[in-house]
Design a protein around this motif. Structure first.
Motif, mmCIF file in Angstrom:
data_model
loop_
_atom_site.group_PDB
_atom_site.id
_atom_site.type_symbol
_atom_site.label_atom_id
_atom_site.label_comp_id
_atom_site.label_asym_id
_atom_site.label_seq_id
_atom_site.Cartn_x
_atom_site.Cartn_y
_atom_site.Cartn_z
ATOM 1 N N ALA A 134 41.625 0.050 88.677
ATOM 2 C CA ALA A 134 40.481 0.855 89.134
ATOM 3 C C ALA A 134 39.429 -0.026 89.782
ATOM 4 N N ASP A 135 39.138 -1.175 89.159
ATOM 5 C CA ASP A 135 38.123 -2.068 89.719
ATOM 6 C C ASP A 135 38.594 -2.671 91.035
ATOM 7 N N ALA A 136 39.879 -3.022 91.124
ATOM 8 C CA ALA A 136 40.396 -3.598 92.364
ATOM 9 C C ALA A 136 40.287 -2.614 93.519
ATOM 10 N N LEU A 137 40.576 -1.351 93.249
ATOM 11 C CA LEU A 137 40.462 -0.329 94.288
ATOM 12 C C LEU A 137 39.009 -0.162 94.725
ATOM 13 N N ALA A 138 38.093 -0.099 93.755
ATOM 14 C CA ALA A 138 36.671 0.032 94.102
ATOM 15 C C ALA A 138 36.178 -1.199 94.846
ATOM 16 N N ALA A 139 36.658 -2.390 94.461
ATOM 17 C CA ALA A 139 36.235 -3.624 95.129
ATOM 18 C C ALA A 139 36.657 -3.623 96.590
ATOM 19 N N ARG A 140 37.849 -3.126 96.874
ATOM 20 C CA ARG A 140 38.309 -3.076 98.263
ATOM 21 C C ARG A 140 37.451 -2.129 99.096
ATOM 22 N N HIS A 141 37.072 -1.010 98.505
ATOM 23 C CA HIS A 141 36.186 -0.095 99.238
ATOM 24 C C HIS A 141 34.790 -0.682 99.391
ATOM 25 N N GLU A 142 34.336 -1.418 98.393
ATOM 26 C CA GLU A 142 33.037 -2.080 98.524
ATOM 27 C C GLU A 142 33.069 -3.094 99.662
ATOM 28 N N GLN A 143 34.136 -3.887 99.739
ATOM 29 C CA GLN A 143 34.240 -4.870 100.813
ATOM 30 C C GLN A 143 34.279 -4.204 102.181
ATOM 31 N N ALA A 144 35.005 -3.091 102.284
ATOM 32 C CA ALA A 144 35.067 -2.375 103.554
ATOM 33 C C ALA A 144 33.694 -1.825 103.939
#
Length: 387
Positions: free
Chosen positions: A266-276
């Motif tokens: 869950a955190d990895a998915l949110a982190a990718r959207h944060e980076q985008a």
């Protein structure tokens, strides 16, 4: 004219229980009915860990049809059904998969009370939300009907393997056991004061009828957020054999991962959207800050208060650096959430480090509950004595 009081305490049995709802009933039951109602006499109906939603509806309908003032005390947990994504009060047999059939739809409460006269109905609520319901509350109010006065709080999920205590409702009951019944708003504020630092992360409910920030209270998000960003899927978003496409709301995938205990995913998915979002809009943009807030919540769900507190401190600092006012709802909410998570940190060294940063922010963002900065400073002094 006599009043009517409905005491409802409900939570699932077994490992799905987030709050020991029924523990408040002995305290409430010790309060004289007239004090509970604020009338000369009152009839009291008590429902402890009910099994069937229809049975609750029957009692609720009878209470709503009674003449005179009606006071409803509800303690329990909120969950969403998986089909319609609507909030339900979980009952004794409720599981995540059966919410739609075994929980009490929240809109039933609103509908049963909607024909009552304006000013004749008061609700006191002490609710804990599961991860999905807490996410839903970011953008949707908990609608209790525009004609009704509503007081109380919705708390975030407790840490893993923990069962929360309904401290707000116990505070209400303790105040009433004195035999004096202050006006509802005053009773509400006194109860919030007794909850103290534990409630800094709560969504506070205030009259009339819907959730939102009120004087002396806090909300986890400002009441009118921009539409949630849905950035294009960055490269490499395929993770652990699961494919996420840009036209699927990532919040649903994140909630599903949290519900099944896949916290790193869950955190990895949110982190990718944060980076985008940072790449597309900048680090101080509302889109990027939204994902930073999501990650702070995810750390809380994963039982990592150090990471959650640090993330909320970062969000607050970023909002201030972007020129937002110290009393802006989003700024206050971030500091309140950091304060709550700091209170869960058990490592003295980490608590001292984060506490120093929190004290600096609290000097700029004191919040709406008196004594927040004093609380941090007192706790820091105690930590210093622990070496």
């Amino acid at each position: 004219m006599p009043g009517t009081v409905l005491l409802l305490a409900a939570a699932p049995a077994g490992k799905g229980c987030l709050v020991d709802a029924a523990s408040v009933l002995p305290v409430l039951a010790a309060v004289p009915p007239a004090v509970l109602s604020g009338t000369d006499t009152a009839n009291v109906v008590e429902l402890a860990d009910p099994l069937e939603p229809q049975a609750v509806l029957t009692r609720l309908r009878a209470a709503a049809g009674a003449p005179g003032p009606l006071t409803v005390f509800v303690t329990g947990q909120l969950q969403l059904d998986r089909r319609q994504r609507l909030p339900h009060l979980a009952l004794a047999r409720t599981t995540p998969a059966t919410v739609r059939y075994t929980g009490l739809p929240w809109h039933w409460i609103r509908e049963e009370l909607r024909l009552r006269a304006v000013g004749s109905t008061t609700l006191f609520l002490d609710l804990h939300a599961d991860a999905e319901a807490w996410e839903w509350l970011r953008s949707a109010p908990l609608d209790c009907g525009a004609n009704n006065a509503v007081y109380g709080r919705v708390a975030p999920p407790p840490s893993r393997r923990a069962v929360a205590v309904p401290t707000y409702m116990k505070a209400v009951a303790t105040i009433l056991r004195s035999g004096l019944r202050p006006p509802a708003e005053q009773l509400h504020q006194q109860a919030l004061g007794r909850v103290g630092a534990e409630g800094y992360a709560d969504l506070v409910l205030g009259a009339p009828g819907v959730s939102g920030p009120v004087p002396g209270g806090f909300a986890p998000r400002p009441p009118h957020r921009p539409e949630r960003p849905r950035p294009q899927t960055p490269d490499g978003l395929k993770d652990a054999g699961r494919q996420y496409s840009s036209d699927v709301d990532p919040h649903s995938a994140i909630s599903a991962a949290v519900q099944s205990g896949r916290h790193p995913e869950a955190d990895a998915l949110a982190a990718r959207h944060e980076q985008a979002a940072v790449h597309a809009h900048g680090p101080g943009s509302e889109e990027a800050l939204h994902w930073a807030e999501v990650r702070a919540d995810l750390a809380m769900f994963a039982g990592d208060p150090v990471r959650s507190c640090r993330a909320w401190l970062g969000v607050a600092a970023a909002r201030l650096a972007a020129g937002q006012a110290p009393d802006a709802p989003a700024v206050e909410a971030a500091v309140d959430r950091a304060h709550h998570q700091w209170g869960q940190v058990r490592d003295p060294a980490a608590a001292r480090e984060l506490g120093a940063s929190l004290a600096g922010l609290r000097s700029r963002v004191p919040g709406r509950r008196q004594g927040a900065l004093d609380h941090v400073q007192r706790q820091l002094r105690q930590l210093q004595t622990q070496g």
